[in-house]
Write a protein that holds these residues in place. Structure first.
Motif, PDB file in Angstrom:
ATOM      1  N   GLN A   3      30.382 -24.808 110.579  1.00 24.77           N
ATOM      2  CA  GLN A   3      29.003 -24.408 110.321  1.00 24.77           C
ATOM      3  C   GLN A   3      28.994 -22.976 109.802  1.00 24.77           C
ATOM      4  OE1 GLN A   3      29.755 -25.757 113.661  1.00 24.77           O
ATOM      5  NE2 GLN A   3      29.519 -27.706 112.588  1.00 24.77           N
ATOM      6  N   LEU A   4      28.232 -22.745 108.764  1.00 20.77           N
ATOM      7  CA  LEU A   4      28.168 -21.435 108.120  1.00 20.77           C
ATOM      8  C   LEU A   4      26.716 -20.980 108.056  1.00 20.77           C
ATOM      9  CD1 LEU A   4      30.513 -22.215 105.095  1.00 20.77           C
ATOM     10  CD2 LEU A   4      31.137 -21.041 107.200  1.00 20.77           C
ATOM     11  N   VAL A   5      26.492 -19.725 108.398  1.00 18.81           N
ATOM     12  CA  VAL A   5      25.141 -19.163 108.341  1.00 18.81           C
ATOM     13  C   VAL A   5      25.195 -17.831 107.614  1.00 18.81           C
ATOM     14  CG1 VAL A   5      23.159 -18.347 109.640  1.00 18.81           C
ATOM     15  CG2 VAL A   5      24.490 -20.303 110.489  1.00 18.81           C
ATOM     16  N   GLU A   6      24.515 -17.754 106.471  1.00 24.22           N
ATOM     17  CA  GLU A   6      24.455 -16.510 105.698  1.00 24.22           C
ATOM     18  C   GLU A   6      23.290 -15.651 106.162  1.00 24.22           C
ATOM     19  OE1 GLU A   6      25.492 -19.769 102.566  1.00 24.22           O
ATOM     20  OE2 GLU A   6      24.134 -19.529 104.267  1.00 24.22           O
ATOM     21  N   SER A   7      23.434 -14.356 105.969  1.00 21.55           N
ATOM     22  CA  SER A   7      22.357 -13.417 106.223  1.00 21.55           C
ATOM     23  C   SER A   7      22.563 -12.190 105.364  1.00 21.55           C
ATOM     24  CB  SER A   7      22.297 -13.037 107.709  1.00 21.55           C
ATOM     25  OG  SER A   7      23.505 -12.414 108.102  1.00 21.55           O
ATOM     26  N   GLY A   8      21.537 -11.347 105.306  1.00 19.21           N
ATOM     27  CA  GLY A   8      21.672 -10.082 104.607  1.00 19.21           C
ATOM     28  C   GLY A   8      20.996 -10.007 103.254  1.00 19.21           C
ATOM     29  N   GLY A   9      20.420 -11.116 102.797  1.00 16.11           N
ATOM     30  CA  GLY A   9      19.726 -11.075 101.515  1.00 16.11           C
ATOM     31  C   GLY A   9      18.434 -10.287 101.594  1.00 16.11           C
ATOM     32  N   GLY A  10      17.831 -10.074 100.446  1.00 15.78           N
ATOM     33  CA  GLY A  10      16.567  -9.343 100.417  1.00 15.78           C
ATOM     34  C   GLY A  10      16.163  -8.979  99.023  1.00 15.78           C
ATOM     35  N   LEU A  11      15.112  -8.144  98.951  1.00 14.72           N
ATOM     36  CA  LEU A  11      14.580  -7.650  97.685  1.00 14.72           C
ATOM     37  C   LEU A  11      14.965  -6.187  97.543  1.00 14.72           C
ATOM     38  CD1 LEU A  11      12.722  -7.730  95.178  1.00 14.72           C
ATOM     39  CD2 LEU A  11      10.799  -7.263  96.725  1.00 14.72           C
ATOM     40  N   VAL A  12      15.671  -5.863  96.468  1.00 15.69           N
ATOM     41  CA  VAL A  12      16.097  -4.487  96.226  1.00 15.69           C
ATOM     42  C   VAL A  12      15.845  -4.134  94.767  1.00 15.69           C
ATOM     43  CG1 VAL A  12      17.847  -4.485  98.045  1.00 15.69           C
ATOM     44  CG2 VAL A  12      18.464  -5.174  95.721  1.00 15.69           C
ATOM     45  N   GLN A  13      15.910  -2.844  94.474  1.00 11.96           N
ATOM     46  CA  GLN A  13      15.793  -2.394  93.089  1.00 11.96           C
ATOM     47  C   GLN A  13      17.160  -2.362  92.425  1.00 11.96           C
ATOM     48  OE1 GLN A  13      13.698   1.390  93.269  1.00 11.96           O
ATOM     49  NE2 GLN A  13      11.754   0.343  92.864  1.00 11.96           N
ATOM     50  N   ALA A  14      17.155  -2.407  91.136  1.00 11.60           N
ATOM     51  CA  ALA A  14      18.400  -2.322  90.384  1.00 11.60           C
ATOM     52  C   ALA A  14      19.148  -1.048  90.763  1.00 11.60           C
ATOM     53  CB  ALA A  14      18.109  -2.340  88.889  1.00 11.60           C
ATOM     54  N   GLY A  15      20.469  -1.193  90.920  1.00 11.52           N
ATOM     55  CA  GLY A  15      21.310  -0.078  91.302  1.00 11.52           C
ATOM     56  C   GLY A  15      21.567   0.029  92.792  1.00 11.52           C
ATOM     57  N   ALA A  16      20.815  -0.716  93.580  1.00 13.97           N
ATOM     58  CA  ALA A  16      20.963  -0.679  95.034  1.00 13.97           C
ATOM     59  C   ALA A  16      22.151  -1.527  95.480  1.00 13.97           C
ATOM     60  CB  ALA A  16      19.682  -1.162  95.699  1.00 13.97           C
ATOM     61  N   SER A  17      22.388  -1.507  96.789  1.00 16.59           N
ATOM     62  CA  SER A  17      23.478  -2.272  97.394  1.00 16.59           C
ATOM     63  C   SER A  17      22.937  -3.184  98.492  1.00 16.59           C
ATOM     64  CB  SER A  17      24.519  -1.335  98.006  1.00 16.59           C
ATOM     65  OG  SER A  17      25.107  -0.520  97.033  1.00 16.59           O
ATOM     66  N   LEU A  18      23.640  -4.267  98.704  1.00 15.88           N
ATOM     67  CA  LEU A  18      23.387  -5.172  99.813  1.00 15.88           C
ATOM     68  C   LEU A  18      24.718  -5.671 100.334  1.00 15.88           C
ATOM     69  CD1 LEU A  18      20.464  -7.551  98.674  1.00 15.88           C
ATOM     70  CD2 LEU A  18      20.391  -5.921 100.559  1.00 15.88           C
ATOM     71  N   ARG A  19      24.748  -6.000 101.613  1.00 18.29           N
ATOM     72  CA  ARG A  19      25.923  -6.662 102.172  1.00 18.29           C
ATOM     73  C   ARG A  19      25.491  -7.984 102.788  1.00 18.29           C
ATOM     74  NH1 ARG A  19      30.263  -5.033 106.891  1.00 18.29           N
ATOM     75  NH2 ARG A  19      28.510  -5.566 108.247  1.00 18.29           N
ATOM     76  N   LEU A  20      26.053  -9.046 102.270  1.00 20.38           N
ATOM     77  CA  LEU A  20      25.812 -10.370 102.808  1.00 20.38           C
ATOM     78  C   LEU A  20      26.865 -10.693 103.858  1.00 20.38           C
ATOM     79  CD1 LEU A  20      25.027 -12.383  99.546  1.00 20.38           C
ATOM     80  CD2 LEU A  20      23.491 -10.994 100.969  1.00 20.38           C
ATOM     81  N   SER A  21      26.448 -11.410 104.886  1.00 26.76           N
ATOM     82  CA  SER A  21      27.368 -11.859 105.923  1.00 26.76           C
ATOM     83  C   SER A  21      27.341 -13.377 105.996  1.00 26.76           C
ATOM     84  CB  SER A  21      26.979 -11.288 107.285  1.00 26.76           C
ATOM     85  OG  SER A  21      27.026  -9.888 107.284  1.00 26.76           O
ATOM     86  N   CYS A  22      28.452 -13.938 106.408  1.00 28.82           N
ATOM     87  CA  CYS A  22      28.571 -15.384 106.576  1.00 28.82           C
ATOM     88  C   CYS A  22      29.281 -15.630 107.902  1.00 28.82           C
ATOM     89  CB  CYS A  22      29.347 -15.985 105.417  1.00 28.82           C
ATOM     90  SG  CYS A  22      29.716 -17.735 105.609  1.00 28.82           S
ATOM     91  N   ALA A  23      28.521 -16.043 108.884  1.00 26.21           N
ATOM     92  CA  ALA A  23      29.083 -16.310 110.208  1.00 26.21           C
ATOM     93  C   ALA A  23      29.500 -17.764 110.304  1.00 26.21           C
ATOM     94  CB  ALA A  23      28.048 -15.994 111.278  1.00 26.21           C
ATOM     95  N   ALA A  24      30.727 -17.985 110.745  1.00 26.59           N
ATOM     96  CA  ALA A  24      31.278 -19.332 110.812  1.00 26.59           C
ATOM     97  C   ALA A  24      31.506 -19.756 112.251  1.00 26.59           C
ATOM     98  CB  ALA A  24      32.590 -19.400 110.042  1.00 26.59           C
TER      99      ALA A  24
END
Length: 125
Positions: A3-24
């Motif tokens: 089972q995999l669950v992603e998190s960390g998405g969102g709305l950002v402006q160009a040039g920004a950073s995000l970190r997605l996680s995937c818990a297994a």
């Protein structure tokens, strides 16, 4: 089963950073290669990045090379996708996936065996 669950998405402006996680959960996480894919509206699911199960060799789609980094913490049963210098064309639903086979098959979606539900990333200009 895995089972995999992603998190960390969102709305950002160009040039920004995000970190997605995937818990297994399920089987031994360290036995698997992990991949990240994305799917924009009206487009096919496309490969983003992959990390091998043991030594952590990585490869990336040309469109994200140098901006995205995939990593894997076997102790936490979690994979990550660090996304820097985001662009509007990175907007998509991002999915993590497990390749449960012992030998590399490829980086098409059909080469992966288990999938998360996806997390939305939206990059505004």
């Amino acid at each position: 089963q895995v089972q995999l669950v992603e998190s960390g998405g969102g709305l950002v402006q160009a040039g920004a950073s995000l970190r997605l996680s995937c818990a297994a959960s399920g089987r031994t996480f360290s036995n698997y290669a992990m991949g990240w894919f994305r799917q924009a509206p009206g487009k096919e699911r496309e490969f983003v990045a992959r990390i091998t199960r043991n030594v952590g060799i990585t490869n990336y789609a040309d469109s994200v090379k140098g901006r995205f980094t995939i990593s894997k913490d076997n102790a936490k049963n979690t994979a990550y996708l660090q996304m820097n210098s985001l662009k509007p064309e990175d907007t998509a639903v991002y999915y993590c996936a497990v390749d449960a086979q012992p030998h590399y098959r490829g980086n098409y979606a059909s080469d992966y065996d288990y999938w998360g539900q996806g997390t939305q990333v939206t990059v505004s200009s």
